[in-house]
Design a protein around this motif. Structure first.
Motif, short mmCIF file in Angstrom:
data_model
loop_
_atom_site.label_atom_id
_atom_site.label_comp_id
_atom_site.label_asym_id
_atom_site.label_seq_id
_atom_site.Cartn_x
_atom_site.Cartn_y
_atom_site.Cartn_z
N LEU A 162 49.50 -36.81 -69.83
CA LEU A 162 48.15 -36.34 -70.15
C LEU A 162 48.07 -34.83 -70.05
O LEU A 162 47.42 -34.17 -70.85
CB LEU A 162 47.11 -36.97 -69.21
N GLN B 250 50.59 -32.80 -70.51
CA GLN B 250 51.33 -32.27 -71.66
C GLN B 250 50.47 -32.34 -72.92
O GLN B 250 50.44 -31.41 -73.72
CB GLN B 250 52.62 -33.06 -71.86
N GLY B 251 49.79 -33.49 -73.08
CA GLY B 251 48.93 -33.65 -74.26
C GLY B 251 47.87 -32.57 -74.30
O GLY B 251 47.57 -32.00 -75.35
N SER B 252 47.31 -32.28 -73.15
CA SER B 252 46.27 -31.25 -73.07
C SER B 252 46.85 -29.87 -73.38
O SER B 252 46.27 -29.11 -74.16
CB SER B 252 45.65 -31.28 -71.67
#
Lengths: 329, 287
Positions: A212, A214-216
């Motif tokens: 999460l 990394q996604g952000s």
């Protein structure tokens, strides 16, 4: 298990398919092919576990009964309305009054003051450790926090009374206050609760999957945005649980308030006033010589019962909140 | 909904030159280039001396056996490796001739222009709407209407019809394939120039995979796409150009370092590879 199975008759798949009728298994039919070895140890372990579980329940119920019985006796003598909404608490005086509001007011003051300190600093420490700190810094910070949690509360009480109240408030800041204050008690109680809130919230935030974050980051968010908008909401149920635990500790904390908040039961209207909390009263009065079964004795249990109910309500609210804000990842 | 079906795309092992192969220029019109790029984790060299150019509006596939450093290289293209302790890049990665590791370059701005889709779908534990709006909100993008932005992104990711009635519901209620398309929609919502995809279909079933591949063909008109894949058929189906990597053991330490073996048009790589190792890999003899 696999080695063992070789000694059993082998089931041939062709038979199961039904083309040759029901499977013909060799050997006497009254012997189960699946009989395992007896495992007596497992029964014993299960018994021990069940006993442990039952014991906690029994003890809890026992405490509750021990609280309720004298508590009910108390309310036979004192109307519950007078107890809950009376503003004068003088159970040891000749003209005794049993209005619990003064004790409740002191408890609210110390609890709120403690949380004002503990929530921002506790959560700040948690965000720092889980999102920002280099692993090496974290390896130093966490044990320090845990040491803070291990200091006996009587030491905190002494610190609040002798240093915060007398040195800081009276000498350095020249505040208009007496020997005790709910501010000194609340402040130090807040410091005491910081590790509780920090440690549990940090666990909750660290449990948020790296993917999460990394996604952000891949969407152009900086660390603060990732912490506040992704990690914090995802860990919110754990964070609320941490805060509620902090509240429960503040409401139930005894030693600090007994030492530093004072022992005069009166409605507290400002942070620099002294006041006696519910726990402070119980600690003081329980050391006295009230006869078992007397009204003073029962008074202790009435206050204890109220404390228990307040904590119970806080816990129930927290379960509601946690379920409401839970973000499952 | 998305179950196995006999006409699963993964089973069609036919290797064909992509239709655009003929029209493709010999050298890519590169927007993103690697010049002598090495990537290190601490003292361990994961990838060595990569020289590559990713062509504008092309799909480039990075293929190769596990441990050949293709994902590592991909993550160095938008500085996602910055989040890994001890990761370091030597050489130059440049986007439109600007070194993305240069002084004064903000890694956050790099990631905004060069988006990434991950191996496992990683939607935020928020509503579908908030997942799409997230990037625009954090980057402070000027949008006239967030609703329009969300609709446009979901439409482009071929997800709008499936989710338009449940935008306020949690993204975790979606299937794996839908979640991955949501992650693609989330990425295109902030209008990047390049989309990096790290094995985007490896957690998906064949039907969901096919949808993502169709979507990639659609997106390629506006975006430059770099995809890491373990699936050679997928590379053959979707990519304009393919780069084949392999891992070579160091003679003294035994550490395996990834190197670029061959890079060319997908049709050439799969049809007439120049290097023996490429041929062995794509014909299934190793890896």
């Amino acid at each position: 298990m696999n080695k063992k199975s070789a000694t059993f008759p082998v089931l041939v798949i062709d038979d199961v398919a039904g083309s040759k009728g029901p499977a013909q298994l060799p050997g006497p039919s009254n012997i189960s092919h699946f009989a395992g070895r007896p495992r007596p140890g497992e029964k014993i372990i299960k018994g021990v576990l069940a006993f442990s579980a039952a014991l906690t329940v029994v003890i809890t119920v026992g405490i509750l009964i021990a609280l309720i019985v004298p508590g009910v006796e108390f309310f036979v003598n004192v109307p519950i309305w007078d107890f809950l909404f009376g503003t004068r608490w003088t159970p040891m005086f000749a003209d005794a009054d049993y209005g619990v509001l003064p004790l409740v007011s002191a408890t609210i003051w110390t609890t709120v003051l403690a949380l004002i300190i503990a929530i921002p600093f506790g959560l700040g420490a948690a965000v720092l450790m889980s999102e920002y700190a280099h692993p090496k810094l974290r390896a130093v910070l966490k044990p320090i926090l845990e040491v803070l949690a291990g200091i006996p509360t009587v030491v905190y009480g002494l610190f609040a009374l002798q240093f915060i109240q007398l040195v800081v408030f009276k000498e350095w800041l020249q505040l208009d206050t007496g020997a005790f204050s709910v501010l000194a008690a609340g402040l130090v109680m807040g410091i005491m609760i910081i590790p509780t809130i920090a440690s549990i919230s940090e666990d909750a935030m660290s449990a948020v999957p790296m993917s999460l974050r990394q996604g952000s980051a891949a969407l152009g968010a900086n660390r603060m945005q990732t912490s506040v908008r992704v990690v914090f909401p995802a860990a919110l149920s754990g964070i609320i649980a941490a805060i509620i635990l902090g509240v429960s500790r503040a409401v139930g904390e005894t030693m600090i308030v007994a030492i530093a908040a004072g022992s005069q039961a009166r409605i507290v209207t400002g942070p620099l006033e002294a006041g006696q909390t519910m726990t402070g009263f119980i600690a003081n009065a329980a050391l006295g010589d009230s006869r078992v079964g007397s009204l003073e004795y029962n008074t202790l249990f009435a206050v204890g019962l109220l404390l228990f109910i307040i904590t119970l309500i806080i816990n129930m609210i927290s379960i509601r909140l946690v379920n409401k804000f839970r973000q499952v990842y | 909904m998305e179950t196995n079906s006999p006409d699963q795309p993964a089973s069609s092992a036919t290797v064909r030159p992509t239709p655009s192969d003929v029209a493709l220029p010999d050298q890519p019109d590169a927007v993103l280039t690697c010049d002598n790029v090495d990537v290190y984790y601490g003292s361990f060299k994961a990838v060595e001396q990569v020289n590559l150019g990713f062509g504008l509006n092309e799909i480039t596939a990075l293929i190769g056996p596990s441990g050949c450093g293709k994902s590592t290289l991909l993550r160095s293209l938008n500085r996602m490796n910055d989040l890994v302790e001890g990761a370091r890049v030597a050489g130059t990665v440049s986007f439109m001739n600007e070194d993305i590791y240069g002084p004064g370059v903000d890694a956050i701005e790099v990631r905004r222009r060069i988006g990434m889709v991950f191996q496992k779908p990683n939607p935020f534990p928020k509503s579908i709407y908030d997942n799409i709006a997230y990037g625009a909100r954090v980057t402070g993008m000027k949008v006239s209407s967030m609703d329009d932005l969300v609709e446009e992104a979901l439409t482009r990711a071929a997800l709008w019809d499936e989710v338009k009635d449940k935008l306020k519901q949690s993204a975790y209620g979606l299937s794996g394939g839908q979640q991955q398309r949501l992650c693609i929609a989330r990425t295109i919502a902030i209008k990047p120039d390049v989309i990096l995809m790290d094995e985007p279909c490896s957690a998906l079933d064949p039907i969901a995979t096919m949808r993502i591949e169709d979507l990639m063909q659609e997106l390629r008109k506006d975006y430059t796409i770099v995809i890491v894949t373990h699936n050679m058929q997928q590379a053959a189906r979707v990519a304009d150009r393919t780069a084949f990597f392999t891992a070579l053991p160091d003679e003294t330490t035994g550490n395996r370092t990834g190197v670029l073996v061959e890079y060319g048009k997908t049709g050439q790589i799969f049809g007439a590879p120049n290097d023996k190792r490429t041929e062995d890999y794509i014909s299934g003899r190793f890896g």
